[in-house]
Every structure is written in structure tokens, then in C-alpha cells.
Motif scaffolding. Sequence first.
Motif, short mmCIF file in Angstrom:
data_model
loop_
_atom_site.label_atom_id
_atom_site.label_comp_id
_atom_site.label_asym_id
_atom_site.label_seq_id
_atom_site.Cartn_x
_atom_site.Cartn_y
_atom_site.Cartn_z
N THR A 182 2.36 2.25 -1.22
CA THR A 182 1.44 2.25 -2.16
C THR A 182 0.89 0.60 -2.21
O THR A 182 1.57 -0.27 -1.92
CB THR A 182 1.84 2.70 -3.36
OG1 THR A 182 2.79 1.84 -3.78
CG2 THR A 182 2.11 4.15 -3.56
N CYS A 183 -0.38 0.54 -2.71
CA CYS A 183 -0.80 -0.89 -2.87
C CYS A 183 -0.96 -1.76 -1.62
O CYS A 183 -0.28 -2.67 -1.48
CB CYS A 183 -0.11 -1.61 -3.97
SG CYS A 183 0.00 -0.67 -5.79
N THR A 192 2.45 -3.55 4.66
CA THR A 192 2.79 -4.74 3.71
C THR A 192 2.18 -4.12 2.40
O THR A 192 0.86 -4.08 2.11
CB THR A 192 2.10 -6.16 3.98
OG1 THR A 192 2.50 -6.40 5.19
CG2 THR A 192 2.63 -7.26 2.95
N ARG A 193 2.95 -4.30 1.32
CA ARG A 193 2.55 -3.95 0.11
C ARG A 193 2.67 -4.94 -0.89
O ARG A 193 3.53 -5.78 -0.90
CB ARG A 193 3.46 -2.76 -0.67
CG ARG A 193 4.02 -1.45 0.34
CD ARG A 193 4.75 -0.68 -0.28
NE ARG A 193 4.66 -0.40 -1.79
CZ ARG A 193 5.41 -0.56 -2.69
NH1 ARG A 193 6.86 -0.46 -2.35
NH2 ARG A 193 5.06 -0.16 -3.60
N GLU A 194 1.67 -4.72 -1.90
CA GLU A 194 1.54 -6.00 -3.14
C GLU A 194 2.26 -5.53 -4.20
O GLU A 194 2.31 -4.49 -4.80
CB GLU A 194 0.21 -6.05 -3.53
CG GLU A 194 -0.72 -6.63 -2.45
CD GLU A 194 -1.96 -7.33 -2.98
OE1 GLU A 194 -1.91 -7.50 -4.26
OE2 GLU A 194 -3.01 -7.83 -2.22
N VAL A 195 3.67 -6.16 -4.25
CA VAL A 195 4.52 -5.94 -5.65
C VAL A 195 4.78 -6.86 -6.39
O VAL A 195 4.49 -8.23 -6.05
CB VAL A 195 5.88 -5.27 -4.88
CG1 VAL A 195 5.67 -4.09 -3.80
CG2 VAL A 195 6.52 -6.50 -4.00
N ILE A 210 -0.75 6.23 2.76
CA ILE A 210 -0.95 5.04 2.34
C ILE A 210 -1.93 4.82 1.30
O ILE A 210 -3.10 5.52 1.25
CB ILE A 210 -1.54 4.08 3.74
CG1 ILE A 210 -0.61 4.30 4.92
CG2 ILE A 210 -1.68 2.80 3.29
CD1 ILE A 210 -0.77 3.78 6.20
N THR A 211 -1.71 3.96 0.24
CA THR A 211 -2.80 3.80 -0.74
C THR A 211 -3.04 2.28 -0.64
O THR A 211 -2.34 1.38 -0.55
CB THR A 211 -2.29 4.13 -2.39
OG1 THR A 211 -1.25 3.15 -2.80
CG2 THR A 211 -1.75 5.37 -2.35
#
Lengths: 311, 262
Positions: free
Chosen positions: B146-147, B161-164, B179-180
Motif C-alpha cells: 500500500t501507499c 517502496t512504500r511511504e510509511v 499495489i495501491t
Amino acid sequence: MKTLIIAEHNQHDLKADTLVTLGAAQQLGQPIDVFIAGHDIGQLGQDAASVGGIDQVLTWDHEALAMSFSETLAPVIANLRSQYSHILLASSSFGKDLAPRIAALCGVNAVSDVIDIISANQYKRPIYAGNAIATVQNNAACQVLTIRTSAFSAPSHEPAASPAHIQALSIELPDMSVRFVEQTLSESSRPELNSADIIVSGGRAVGSEANFSLIYDFADKLGAAVGASRAAVDAGYIGNDLQVGQTGKVVAPSVYIAIGISGAIQHLAGMKDSKVIVAINNDPEAPIFSVADYGLVADLFEAVPAMTAHL
Amino acid sequence: MTNHPLKVIVAVKRVIDYNVKVRVKADRSDVDLSNTKMSMNPFCEIAVEEAVRLKEAGLVGEIVVVSIGPKSCQEQIRSALALGADRGLQVECDTPVSPLDVANILHKIQQEENADIFLLGKQSIDADNNQTGQMLAALLDFPQATCASRVKIEHNKAIVTREVDGGLLTVEMSLPAVITTDLRLNEPRFAALPKIMQAKRKPLAVKTLADLAIELTTDIELISVDSPTQRQAGVILSSVDELMSTLRNDPNVQMPKHDKEA
């Protein structure tokens, strides 16, 4: 029935978000269990057991859980649903990723970003980037909720008289379809945005990455966290993890100081619940002044160093 | 694994245009969307753009764009076709759908389509749920990312690569996967006029909920919608000195103690 909280931690400590979620869960007025998954979490389990207000701590300790993925956790948590009327997670990256996966396996919708618990099945949540507030009723047998932590507080600390019971779950690990590659966390000695008492945020008018040192100096004198508007992030002045707004972090500190931020709707949605808002901008017409308790129409390059010198 | 051309399904939602000011209806039943400009959800646009870039890079063979809603959502499907999707599917539905409804519908569609990647926006800017992609991944038992702020496809894997909170997290998933998209994944292009004309000739199928044997969920009821409480504008102060002393005297503000102001 009982409430289950899915804990978030950094291997050493429970995150502040989890304690705030506990505060929210207490409003439901039923016994609360906490689920903790990870590797080598014996101490964490004991810490959680002594927090107070917790009935039972469920731990799932496995070396493959050093990095906890929703794919692994969701089926295990969904399998516990017959014992719980409510499953609560913080609306953090972790909670937002995991909660819907649990909910779908339970065959229910989740309620995202709860900002008010009206009753055991009615909640308020922001929609349209906070431009409207919906009241929803959740009729599911097992309700999955994510809690917007800026709207709740951690329980006032009353350590447990006797520690809560700790139950170690022994569950076989399914095949992992996700593999950890790398994590880049912004290293900072400043407070985290989510838990800071004071936040100093800079906008596009700050002008450059180098100029942001003005913001950092002021924040450090105040013991404040640093945030930014989306415009400043998109311009590359500062990392995206520090973006405050509907598409970034939603914060509600005691004091929010907006510097060179015009106040786009999406930014206001992320900070308008701060107790005191201070705005410094050279444009007297900037929308940020319509939400600020205290405003100063001034050139930030003069005002900010002067304010820093005051501290 | 053979290197067959990948199939991507992108789901897009028709929502209030992000520039339009939201009004709550006088009877508090919902937000007033009458005579309001509607557009593709910005996060869905980013999903379409990413799919098109993967296709341009030769990694994806076909892009199917799905939207669920009344006939008007065909506009958003046509927009996605103009941006480079290959064919469209509208699932006809005149009532609002929940995240689980959308996930159930996409799950059914997958039984026929066998896509390798689902690309969805992380959330829609109307309901702001951020649930659908994760729910779809759960129903399909697919991995999820996600993200996403970066997507790389290689050797039948997705490296995302996710924004966390606190930074970026990169994971590698086997395909098929969900994938979001987050804001910084890409900047969607504008469709050129010839592409808009071509898009009118691209196939667009219509299915009903009955065709897919879908029953809508009823677990979440909308009780009422209100405007948020408005903050009142405060005072404009004339100088840094005045601002700082006002802050020090505000009981809600805990400024660090220092002798300068004593």
C-alpha cells in the motif's frame, strides 16, 4: 464481549499510538486484550501486561515476525474474531495496511479514522478530507476500527496492580509472499510529529532546503517537532514523512506554528484540531489566518530568527 | 516462471473533483453532489499512469480499467482509456458501494481475468477509507503493497517502496499482487486529443451485479453528515515581541522557560 487491540511497537517499546488506541478502547467499556506480534518480544509482552486496563496480552513470538507483514498477521487475527466484538488499530501506516485485511477476512467493512466513539456501534469519522464529518453505525458482529490518534488520548497512567495474564500463541507460520528489502527511516532527535506537544511547520515560502534550517533552529529551541506543507515537500525542501495534511500526517498538538504556509484545504485538514494555531505569513489574505488563534503578518526570514532569539 | 506479458487491472472511481468545495446537505443526510463537477479520483489517476508507464516499458501487455457505478462512470473509464488503458469494464450499480463491495466485485472479475497486478489508488478522496486494496488482497490471498511511491517489476516480482510513518519501506512481492498508489508515485499525464478520440473506439463492456452474483454489504450505515466545526479566526499581532509575550501568557501554551522573558 471483549475488545482486541493490535499493538504496534519498535521491538523495544509499544508505540504511543497503541497507548492512545487503548485510551479509545476504554470508551467501549468492556475488557481489553492486546495482541503483540514480533520476534523476541518477551519483555514487550511484560511491559504491556503492566500498563493497566488490559485484561490479557496475547503474544505471537517468531523469528520470522521481526518484520511484521499484514499478509501474515491478518489471518491469525481474523481467526480470533469469535472472542471479540471490536478489533482496534491505530490509523497509522501499520494499522491502515492491516485493518482492512483483517476486516475482509472477517467478511466485514472496517470503519477508518474514528475520531469519536458515540456508542459501542456508532462512530464519527472525517470524510472528504475532513470537510465533512460522517456519523456511521457499524452493524457487524465483529467490528474492525482504526483510531485517529490525534482525536484521543492515552489513559492516565495507573499501572496495573497485578500484571495482566500473558498468553503466548503458538501458530505455524504460513508461507511468506512478501520479503523485506530495506527500510529508510528519517533519523531525527526531534519529537515525532504524532506525539509532539509543539509542531513548527514550514511551507513553500521557506524557499529552499537550506532555508529550512531557520525552522529547525526555532523548533529545537522550542523542543518542537518539525512539519511541512505538501508544497514544501513537493518542492524537495524536506522529506515526505514530515508532511502535515490530509495526504500526510494528521496532527493535533497543543501548539501548531505554521510558517510561510498559505493554508490550503488539504493542509488545514491535517492540523485544524490543534489546540492553539499560530500563523506567520507575509500575505495578510492567506487562508491560514482564518484558522489561526494568533497571526503575525511578517517576512518569515526576519520573524523566525527574531522568535528564535527570544527563546 | 515464463516471461508472459503481464496483465494489469486498474480500478478507478468517479468522485467529486478535488478542486470543488464540499457542501453538506441541509437535511444532513449526505454531501450534496448535485450539479457538481466529477472527476477520476486523483489516486486512481496515478494508478492508471503507473500502469501505462509499465506498459510503455514493455513490462505489461494489457491494461484493463474497471469502474463501478452508474453509467456516468463510463466517462472516467474513457479517460483512463485515453491515457493508455486497453479496454474498459463498467460494473453497473446505482447505489453507493462499500470498500468490501468493491473488493468482492474485483475478486469476481479476477476469476475471469487472471490479472497479474491490481493497481488501485490508496484511497478515494470522498470516503477516505483506504481499505479496498487491502481487502482485495485478502480475498485473493495476494501480497499487498500500500501507499507505493516507487514500483519496479522484474522476474515476475514487484519491488515496491512504500511511504510509511517515519520514512520509506521497500518490499519485494511475488506476483500476482495488489499495489495501491500514493501521491508521489508519478505525475499523471494529460490525455492528448487524438488519444481521447481513439479511446472512444476502445472496447468497454458493461456487467451488472447480478452477472457477477454480487450482493452488496449492509454492515455500515450512514446515519448523518455534518460540517466540521469551524475555527474562529483569532487576533493579528503587530510584532514578534507581542506574539512571543502573548504565547507565554496563553495558559494553553507551554513555552520553554527562559530568563530572557522574565
